[in-house]
Design a protein around this motif. Structure first.
Motif, PDB file in Angstrom:
ATOM      1  N   VAL A 145      18.814  48.971  21.843  1.00 12.41           N
ATOM      2  CA  VAL A 145      18.381  47.578  21.902  1.00 12.41           C
ATOM      3  C   VAL A 145      19.295  46.789  20.973  1.00 12.41           C
ATOM      4  O   VAL A 145      19.266  46.982  19.757  1.00 12.41           O
ATOM      5  CB  VAL A 145      16.907  47.414  21.475  1.00 12.41           C
ATOM      6  N   LEU A 146      20.111  45.933  21.555  1.00 15.43           N
ATOM      7  CA  LEU A 146      21.157  45.253  20.788  1.00 15.43           C
ATOM      8  C   LEU A 146      21.117  43.769  21.104  1.00 15.43           C
ATOM      9  O   LEU A 146      21.484  43.334  22.196  1.00 15.43           O
ATOM     10  CB  LEU A 146      22.526  45.834  21.148  1.00 15.43           C
ATOM     11  N   ARG A 147      20.668  42.989  20.144  1.00 11.93           N
ATOM     12  CA  ARG A 147      20.577  41.533  20.364  1.00 11.93           C
ATOM     13  C   ARG A 147      21.974  40.929  20.481  1.00 11.93           C
ATOM     14  O   ARG A 147      22.951  41.477  19.946  1.00 11.93           O
ATOM     15  CB  ARG A 147      19.817  40.885  19.208  1.00 11.93           C
ATOM     16  N   PRO A 148      22.120  39.798  21.167  1.00 11.30           N
ATOM     17  CA  PRO A 148      23.430  39.159  21.333  1.00 11.30           C
ATOM     18  C   PRO A 148      24.013  38.727  19.989  1.00 11.30           C
ATOM     19  O   PRO A 148      23.291  38.401  19.044  1.00 11.30           O
ATOM     20  CB  PRO A 148      23.125  37.938  22.213  1.00 11.30           C
ATOM     21  N   GLU A 149      25.333  38.727  19.926  1.00  9.46           N
ATOM     22  CA  GLU A 149      26.030  38.256  18.732  1.00  9.46           C
ATOM     23  C   GLU A 149      25.897  36.738  18.600  1.00  9.46           C
ATOM     24  O   GLU A 149      25.655  36.035  19.579  1.00  9.46           O
ATOM     25  CB  GLU A 149      27.515  38.604  18.807  1.00  9.46           C
ATOM     26  N   TRP A 150      26.059  36.244  17.392  1.00 11.60           N
ATOM     27  CA  TRP A 150      26.147  34.803  17.192  1.00 11.60           C
ATOM     28  C   TRP A 150      27.502  34.294  17.670  1.00 11.60           C
ATOM     29  O   TRP A 150      28.527  34.988  17.536  1.00 11.60           O
ATOM     30  CB  TRP A 150      26.004  34.467  15.707  1.00 11.60           C
TER      31      TRP A 150
ATOM     32  N   LYS B 234      27.091  38.996   8.041  1.00  6.43           N
ATOM     33  CA  LYS B 234      27.369  39.964   9.095  1.00  6.43           C
ATOM     34  C   LYS B 234      26.870  39.396  10.416  1.00  6.43           C
ATOM     35  O   LYS B 234      25.805  38.777  10.463  1.00  6.43           O
ATOM     36  CB  LYS B 234      26.656  41.287   8.804  1.00  6.43           C
ATOM     37  N   ASN B 235      27.607  39.626  11.478  1.00  7.49           N
ATOM     38  CA  ASN B 235      27.212  39.072  12.774  1.00  7.49           C
ATOM     39  C   ASN B 235      26.087  39.905  13.378  1.00  7.49           C
ATOM     40  O   ASN B 235      26.254  40.642  14.348  1.00  7.49           O
ATOM     41  CB  ASN B 235      28.401  39.009  13.732  1.00  7.49           C
ATOM     42  N   ALA B 236      24.905  39.732  12.779  1.00  8.15           N
ATOM     43  CA  ALA B 236      23.741  40.492  13.204  1.00  8.15           C
ATOM     44  C   ALA B 236      23.095  39.901  14.448  1.00  8.15           C
ATOM     45  O   ALA B 236      22.443  40.611  15.212  1.00  8.15           O
ATOM     46  CB  ALA B 236      22.719  40.551  12.071  1.00  8.15           C
ATOM     47  N   GLY B 237      23.262  38.596  14.668  1.00  9.22           N
ATOM     48  CA  GLY B 237      22.599  37.942  15.781  1.00  9.22           C
ATOM     49  C   GLY B 237      21.126  37.712  15.487  1.00  9.22           C
ATOM     50  O   GLY B 237      20.605  38.110  14.437  1.00  9.22           O
TER      51      GLY B 237
ATOM     52  N   LEU C 198      23.047  29.845   8.950  1.00 13.10           N
ATOM     53  CA  LEU C 198      24.236  29.313   9.619  1.00 13.10           C
ATOM     54  C   LEU C 198      24.048  27.848   9.997  1.00 13.10           C
ATOM     55  O   LEU C 198      24.988  27.053   9.904  1.00 13.10           O
ATOM     56  CB  LEU C 198      24.540  30.148  10.865  1.00 13.10           C
ATOM     57  N   ASP C 199      22.836  27.507  10.407  1.00 14.29           N
ATOM     58  CA  ASP C 199      22.544  26.106  10.708  1.00 14.29           C
ATOM     59  C   ASP C 199      22.662  25.250   9.452  1.00 14.29           C
ATOM     60  O   ASP C 199      23.185  24.122   9.489  1.00 14.29           O
ATOM     61  CB  ASP C 199      21.145  25.977  11.303  1.00 14.29           C
TER      62      ASP C 199
ATOM     63  N   ILE D  81      29.690  23.922   4.996  1.00 14.60           N
ATOM     64  CA  ILE D  81      30.103  25.126   4.273  1.00 14.60           C
ATOM     65  C   ILE D  81      30.822  26.074   5.233  1.00 14.60           C
ATOM     66  O   ILE D  81      30.278  26.426   6.287  1.00 14.60           O
ATOM     67  CB  ILE D  81      28.880  25.831   3.659  1.00 14.60           C
ATOM     68  N   PRO D  82      32.039  26.511   4.899  1.00 15.99           N
ATOM     69  CA  PRO D  82      32.723  27.481   5.760  1.00 15.99           C
ATOM     70  C   PRO D  82      32.063  28.855   5.684  1.00 15.99           C
ATOM     71  O   PRO D  82      31.494  29.231   4.645  1.00 15.99           O
ATOM     72  CB  PRO D  82      34.145  27.514   5.202  1.00 15.99           C
ATOM     73  N   VAL D  83      32.155  29.581   6.783  1.00 13.04           N
ATOM     74  CA  VAL D  83      31.498  30.879   6.911  1.00 13.04           C
ATOM     75  C   VAL D  83      32.530  31.955   7.213  1.00 13.04           C
ATOM     76  O   VAL D  83      33.355  31.787   8.124  1.00 13.04           O
ATOM     77  CB  VAL D  83      30.448  30.845   8.042  1.00 13.04           C
ATOM     78  N   LEU D  84      32.470  33.042   6.459  1.00 13.91           N
ATOM     79  CA  LEU D  84      33.195  34.253   6.836  1.00 13.91           C
ATOM     80  C   LEU D  84      32.223  35.132   7.608  1.00 13.91           C
ATOM     81  O   LEU D  84      31.202  35.568   7.071  1.00 13.91           O
ATOM     82  CB  LEU D  84      33.716  35.003   5.608  1.00 13.91           C
ATOM     83  N   MET D  85      32.514  35.351   8.883  1.00 15.22           N
ATOM     84  CA  MET D  85      31.635  36.107   9.761  1.00 15.22           C
ATOM     85  C   MET D  85      32.226  37.500   9.975  1.00 15.22           C
ATOM     86  O   MET D  85      33.334  37.639  10.519  1.00 15.22           O
ATOM     87  CB  MET D  85      31.492  35.389  11.106  1.00 15.22           C
ATOM     88  N   ILE D  86      31.496  38.522   9.541  1.00 14.15           N
ATOM     89  CA  ILE D  86      31.976  39.898   9.664  1.00 14.15           C
ATOM     90  C   ILE D  86      31.641  40.413  11.062  1.00 14.15           C
ATOM     91  O   ILE D  86      30.475  40.437  11.473  1.00 14.15           O
ATOM     92  CB  ILE D  86      31.349  40.795   8.594  1.00 14.15           C
ATOM     93  N   ASN D  87      32.668  40.798  11.792  1.00 14.82           N
ATOM     94  CA  ASN D  87      32.478  41.303  13.148  1.00 14.82           C
ATOM     95  C   ASN D  87      31.669  42.590  13.158  1.00 14.82           C
ATOM     96  O   ASN D  87      31.731  43.400  12.219  1.00 14.82           O
ATOM     97  CB  ASN D  87      33.837  41.568  13.808  1.00 14.82           C
ATOM     98  N   ARG D  88      30.953  42.808  14.239  1.00 15.20           N
ATOM     99  CA  ARG D  88      30.211  44.051  14.396  1.00 15.20           C
ATOM    100  C   ARG D  88      31.150  45.235  14.561  1.00 15.20           C
ATOM    101  O   ARG D  88      32.217  45.113  15.171  1.00 15.20           O
ATOM    102  CB  ARG D  88      29.309  43.979  15.630  1.00 15.20           C
ATOM    103  N   PRO D  89      30.742  46.388  14.064  1.00 14.02           N
ATOM    104  CA  PRO D  89      31.524  47.602  14.325  1.00 14.02           C
ATOM    105  C   PRO D  89      31.347  48.026  15.782  1.00 14.02           C
ATOM    106  O   PRO D  89      30.419  47.572  16.468  1.00 14.02           O
ATOM    107  CB  PRO D  89      30.904  48.621  13.370  1.00 14.02           C
TER     108      PRO D  89
END
Length: 244
Positions: free
Chosen positions: A97-102, A195-198, A206-207, A214-222
């Motif tokens: 079960v994997l929710r969509p990425e942001w 982390k891009n947990a979604g 993020l909102d 504010i800038p965001v560093l978004m860590i991609n999913r593995p």
């Protein structure tokens, strides 16, 4: 049918509620123990690891598990990979079960990175950085010495911050956009690392970052394991019923 639910996400909690009311299905939930006082699930629940791959294999066989649903966090990739491989070797149906990425929208200022260690290349010295990444990967941000770091976690810290210039902030979600706006203003946050947990519930930070510029560093999913994937607890229940 006897189902093992690997829990640890909001989707897992909802799915546990569905499984608790599913006739002819016996379900056991498993939590890794990363959170000291997790909310109680409406299923028989075990807490803690399986002592490695062979321990997991042995447990699954001894308990007569006939299907595994993996609803762990999207960044629990080692657990997911191990589980998928062992299920395949035992010919046990496996579902993730994997929710969509942001995805960024209008007004968002996101920079995507693959590893925590990459953050130091983007954030200048003397900036205030809010780490919404949890404590388990905190050591990987040691290159951010010279910045003020604030790491939010659910449980009170059981050790000092691992390097100079950082502080822990204890907070238990959910947080509203208003909560996050007030917090970021109070702390004078310059950068947000996520982390891009979604998920909708945890998107509020993020909102708030978008509203404050504010800038965001978004860590991609593995990378995720090969196998069948659904997005919602309801889809997972439909998959399980189709096995009967």
């Amino acid at each position: 049918m006897k189902v093992l639910l690997l829990a640890g996400s909001g989707e897992a909690r909802k799915l546990a509620e569905l499984l608790a009311n599913e006739p002819s299905t016996e379900a056991i939930a498993s939590l890794s123990g990363a959170t000291r006082e997790p909310g109680k699930l409406p299923l028989q629940t075990r807490v803690g690891g399986f002592a490695g791959a062979e321990g997991f294999r042995k447990w699954v066989v001894e308990h007569g598990i006939t299907a595994v649903i993996d609803a762990t966090h999207p960044f629990a990739h080692r657990i997911s990979k191990r589980t998928a491989e062992i299920c395949a070797s035992l010919n046990i149906p496996y579902l993730q079960v994997l929710r969509p990425e942001w995805r960024p929208g209008a007004g968002d200022n996101w920079i995507f990175i693959d590893h925590e260690e990459d953050a130091s290349a983007y954030i200048p010295d003397a900036k205030t950085v809010f780490l919404a990444t949890g404590r388990q990967t905190l050591d990987r941000f040691s290159g951010l010495v010279g910045r003020r770091l604030i790491c939010r976690q659910i449980d009170p810290p059981d050790r000092p911050f691992p390097f100079e210039g950082g502080d822990f902030l204890v907070g238990r979600p959910p947080f509203s956009v208003s909560d996050e706006l007030n917090l970021f203003r109070e702390l004078k946050v310059d950068w947000l690392i996520v982390k891009n947990a979604g998920g909708d519930r945890s998107r509020t930070k993020l909102d708030a970052a978008r509203e404050l510029g504010i800038p965001v560093l978004m860590i991609n999913r593995p990378p995720q394991p090969d196998g069948t994937t659904v997005r919602t607890p309801e889809e997972a229940l439909s998959w399980l019923r189709a096995l009967s």
